[in-house]
Design a protein around this motif. Structure first.
Motif, mmCIF file in Angstrom:
data_model
loop_
_atom_site.group_PDB
_atom_site.id
_atom_site.type_symbol
_atom_site.label_atom_id
_atom_site.label_comp_id
_atom_site.label_asym_id
_atom_site.label_seq_id
_atom_site.Cartn_x
_atom_site.Cartn_y
_atom_site.Cartn_z
ATOM 1 N N VAL A 127 27.947 -2.214 7.294
ATOM 2 C CA VAL A 127 27.024 -3.099 7.943
ATOM 3 C C VAL A 127 27.529 -3.483 9.371
ATOM 4 O O VAL A 127 28.730 -3.901 9.646
ATOM 5 C CB VAL A 127 26.670 -4.434 7.274
ATOM 6 N N MET A 128 26.870 -3.496 10.310
ATOM 7 C CA MET A 128 27.170 -4.072 11.704
ATOM 8 C C MET A 128 26.245 -5.167 11.991
ATOM 9 O O MET A 128 24.970 -5.035 11.909
ATOM 10 C CB MET A 128 27.053 -2.737 12.715
ATOM 11 N N ASP A 191 23.113 -13.031 7.281
ATOM 12 C CA ASP A 191 24.067 -12.854 6.383
ATOM 13 C C ASP A 191 25.337 -12.016 7.021
ATOM 14 O O ASP A 191 25.382 -10.907 7.075
ATOM 15 C CB ASP A 191 23.555 -12.237 5.361
ATOM 16 N N LEU A 192 26.546 -12.689 7.091
ATOM 17 C CA LEU A 192 27.675 -11.881 7.518
ATOM 18 C C LEU A 192 28.639 -11.843 6.538
ATOM 19 O O LEU A 192 29.611 -10.699 6.895
ATOM 20 C CB LEU A 192 28.378 -12.937 8.581
ATOM 21 N N SER A 193 28.250 -11.867 5.571
ATOM 22 C CA SER A 193 29.315 -11.518 4.351
ATOM 23 C C SER A 193 29.409 -9.969 4.151
ATOM 24 O O SER A 193 30.420 -9.778 3.559
ATOM 25 C CB SER A 193 28.847 -12.399 3.106
ATOM 26 N N THR A 194 28.614 -9.342 4.447
ATOM 27 C CA THR A 194 28.668 -7.775 4.211
ATOM 28 C C THR A 194 28.889 -7.151 5.514
ATOM 29 O O THR A 194 28.746 -5.886 5.665
ATOM 30 C CB THR A 194 27.140 -7.368 3.752
ATOM 31 N N LYS A 213 31.313 -17.873 6.740
ATOM 32 C CA LYS A 213 30.069 -16.707 6.628
ATOM 33 C C LYS A 213 30.793 -15.432 6.481
ATOM 34 O O LYS A 213 29.947 -14.573 6.186
ATOM 35 C CB LYS A 213 29.193 -17.055 7.684
ATOM 36 N N LEU A 214 32.055 -15.152 6.974
ATOM 37 C CA LEU A 214 32.762 -13.795 6.766
ATOM 38 C C LEU A 214 32.886 -13.334 5.511
ATOM 39 O O LEU A 214 33.190 -13.926 4.591
ATOM 40 C CB LEU A 214 33.911 -13.798 7.770
ATOM 41 N N GLY A 215 32.846 -12.067 5.176
ATOM 42 C CA GLY A 215 33.612 -11.413 3.941
ATOM 43 C C GLY A 215 34.877 -10.928 3.950
ATOM 44 O O GLY A 215 35.021 -9.740 3.327
#
Length: 329
Positions: A127-128, A191-194, A213-215
């Motif tokens: 995901v970008m 959603d930045l987790s992915t 919020k990062l994964g």
């Protein structure tokens, strides 16, 4: 002397596939490696900012393989400018190119140089996320998808508001890459987790990309921010900068320029010892830079040597294909 319009430059750049992008990467990297070895290749820029003018004007001379100067005027309507390239031995003006497409293209090209080292080549369905809806956002997404055509299943476009400009970007990308999902999201809800790759292309005065919020506990995350170009501008929060700095090094295009212009780095007292320049990446491993962690941060403010090196390559290709208008000068 050859004059090349924005439309003509796009005609040369838009059809590029992975190999063509990599050719331009090599041109740009060669110039940045020369600059890393000799910062005097970029003299002090001249800024004209007068109360009777509606725009601030920048004049940015530099030397790569050719002597050149980039001019840029910034007003309420945005930025407009030109790239002028001279013969390095005679001073003869060889070409004048519109700066619009070149600016977006060369900045995205610069972001993708470190990405070649840090992208997870074992992972598919990545995901970008791109923050912004202008030409910088477009070129960052486009070059990444061309370089890694089977890596990404989704590109999230994060914007302050869904408007005609953001819809235009969405339609353009959907038409060019129908195999990829392009959700258009409010930047506060995205959603930045992915997200594996995150690009910041917004001149924001407060952070849009937040560490929490990062994964990074689950996968590698590469962040390149290019929108904040003044000390009061911020695209990532303090924790991202501090984590990247404590784990290893922050990637920059220039120690001198980035550490004087980028608000995120100034606020967190980042020094040249905390950074590596893109022009020295060839001799470094990923572990040298991020200490083996899952977070890599790149901050680019943009250098005229990028415009001159990329512009000269465009000029040479245009000469071979007889693109542009030749005039006596």
């Amino acid at each position: 002397m050859r004059v090349i319009s924005d439309a003509q430059i796009n005609k040369l750049l838009l059809p590029l596939k992975a190999r063509g992008v990599e050719d331009f990467q090599r041109v740009l990297y060669t110039a940045l490696a020369k600059y890393h070895g000799d910062h005097t290749l970029i003299p002090e820029r001249i800024v004209v900012n007068r109360p009777e003018l509606d725009a601030v004007h920048f004049f940015m001379p530099t030397f790569s393989d050719r002597v050149g100067i980039k001019t840029l005027g910034g007003s309420k309507k945005g930025f407009e400018g030109a790239v002028m390239i001279m013969d390095e031995n005679t001073g003869i003006l060889k070409g004048v190119l519109s700066a619009r497409a070149i600016t977006g293209f060369r900045t995205a090209l610069c972001s993708t140089i470190p990405l070649m080292k840090f992208i997870d080549r074992d992972a598919r369905d990545q995901v970008m996320t791109v923050f912004g809806n202008g030409l910088q956002a477009y070129w960052h997404v486009k070059l990444t998808l061309e370089l890694f055509p089977s890596y990404f299943k989704k590109v999230q476009i994060a914007v302050r508001s869904v408007n005609d400009k953001s819809k235009e970007l969405l339609d353009r990308l959907q038409n060019e890459y129908p195999q990829v999902e392009f959700p258009l999201d409010d930047e506060k809800e995205v959603d930045l987790s992915t997200s594996n790759v995150i690009y910041g292309c917004v001149p924001s005065t407060e952070p849009r990309i937040l560490f929490d919020k990062l994964g990074i506990d689950n996968h590698k995350v590469f962040i390149s921010i290019i929108g904040s170009y003044k000390p009061h501008m911020f695209e990532v929060d303090d924790k991202i900068v501090q984590t990247a700095m404590s784990n290893g090094k922050i990637i920059v295009d220039s120690y001198d320029h980035t550490l004087h212009e980028a608000g995120e780095l100034i606020k967190n007292n980042v020094t040249p010892q905390n950074c590596v320049e893109i022009g020295e990446l060839e001799n470094l491993t990923p572990a040298d830079i991020n200490g083996g962690s899952n977070l890599t941060l790149s901050k680019i403010v943009g250098l005229a040597i990028m415009d001159i090196s990329v512009g000269n390559e465009i000029l040479e290709r245009a000469e071979k294909l007889d693109i542009g208008t030749v005039v006596e000068f």
